[in-house]
Write an enzyme that holds these catalytic residues in place. Structure first.
Site, PDB file in Angstrom:
ATOM      1  N   CYS A 223      48.065  45.486  38.606  1.00 10.13           N
ATOM      2  CA  CYS A 223      48.121  46.847  39.133  1.00 10.13           C
ATOM      3  C   CYS A 223      48.026  46.730  40.654  1.00 10.13           C
ATOM      4  O   CYS A 223      48.133  45.631  41.197  1.00 10.13           O
ATOM      5  CB  CYS A 223      47.040  47.745  38.527  1.00 10.13           C
ATOM      6  SG  CYS A 223      45.331  47.374  38.992  1.00 10.13           S
TER       7      CYS A 223
ATOM      8  N   HIS B 116      36.142  26.945  33.894  1.00 10.10           N
ATOM      9  CA  HIS B 116      34.729  27.246  33.643  1.00 10.10           C
ATOM     10  C   HIS B 116      34.510  28.457  32.743  1.00 10.10           C
ATOM     11  O   HIS B 116      33.527  28.498  32.006  1.00 10.10           O
ATOM     12  CB  HIS B 116      33.992  27.485  34.960  1.00 10.10           C
ATOM     13  CG  HIS B 116      33.836  26.250  35.782  1.00 10.10           C
ATOM     14  ND1 HIS B 116      33.114  26.244  36.949  1.00 10.10           N
ATOM     15  CD2 HIS B 116      34.307  24.984  35.621  1.00 10.10           C
ATOM     16  CE1 HIS B 116      33.137  25.027  37.467  1.00 10.10           C
ATOM     17  NE2 HIS B 116      33.868  24.247  36.679  1.00 10.10           N
TER      18      HIS B 116
END
Length: 145
Positions: A65, A98
């Site tokens: 967006c 991670h």
């Protein structure tokens, strides 16, 4: 690999460039985004990509967006979606390595199209490290329970 991509009206150009790049690199791209340029609700697209990615194990998502903020919040409302708002390639790497992010969120008003390609490539080419991060990701996945 299947990639679901969703965007609001502010991100049509970036989506088209990313989609062409991904298809040229043999990814299957499922376009769930705005294509007509009329004002649209970013939340609907974020949620739709979140649902698609969580149902289709092994797939990944891209949401775009204007800022990337709203659409990432929307995608993260879907249980099992881990959307990371990313502006730099190192952050894309860490989001996958991670956090086992399965959706990358981009801001079309803040990221150049060439940079977006670099970010997406890094996101798609990085694997989850597991190990010490496994328990943290489980905590994220169980937060809605």
């Amino acid at each position: 690999m299947k990639i679901y991509i969703g965007n609001d009206h502010t991100a049509i150009e970036m989506k088209k460039i990313l989609k062409a790049h991904l298809e040229n690199n043999k990814f299957e791209v499922i376009d769930l985004g705005n294509n007509d340029g009329k004002s649209s609700n970013y939340a609907e697209y974020g949620i739709e990509v979140g649902r698609a990615v969580t149902k289709d194990k092994g797939s990944l998502g891209i949401v775009i967006c204007g800022s990337g903020i709203g659409i990432s919040i929307a995608a993260n409302k879907v249980n099992g979606a881990r959307a990371a708002l990313v502006y730099e390639t190192q952050a894309a790497h860490l989001a996958r390595q991670h956090n086992n992010a399965n959706i990358v969120a981009l801001g079309a008003r803040f990221i150049a199209n060439e940079k977006a390609i670099e970010i997406v490539d890094e996101f798609l080419n990085t694997s989850f490290e597991g190990g010490r991060h496994e328990e943290r990701v489980k905590t994220l996945d169980n937060a809605n329970g």
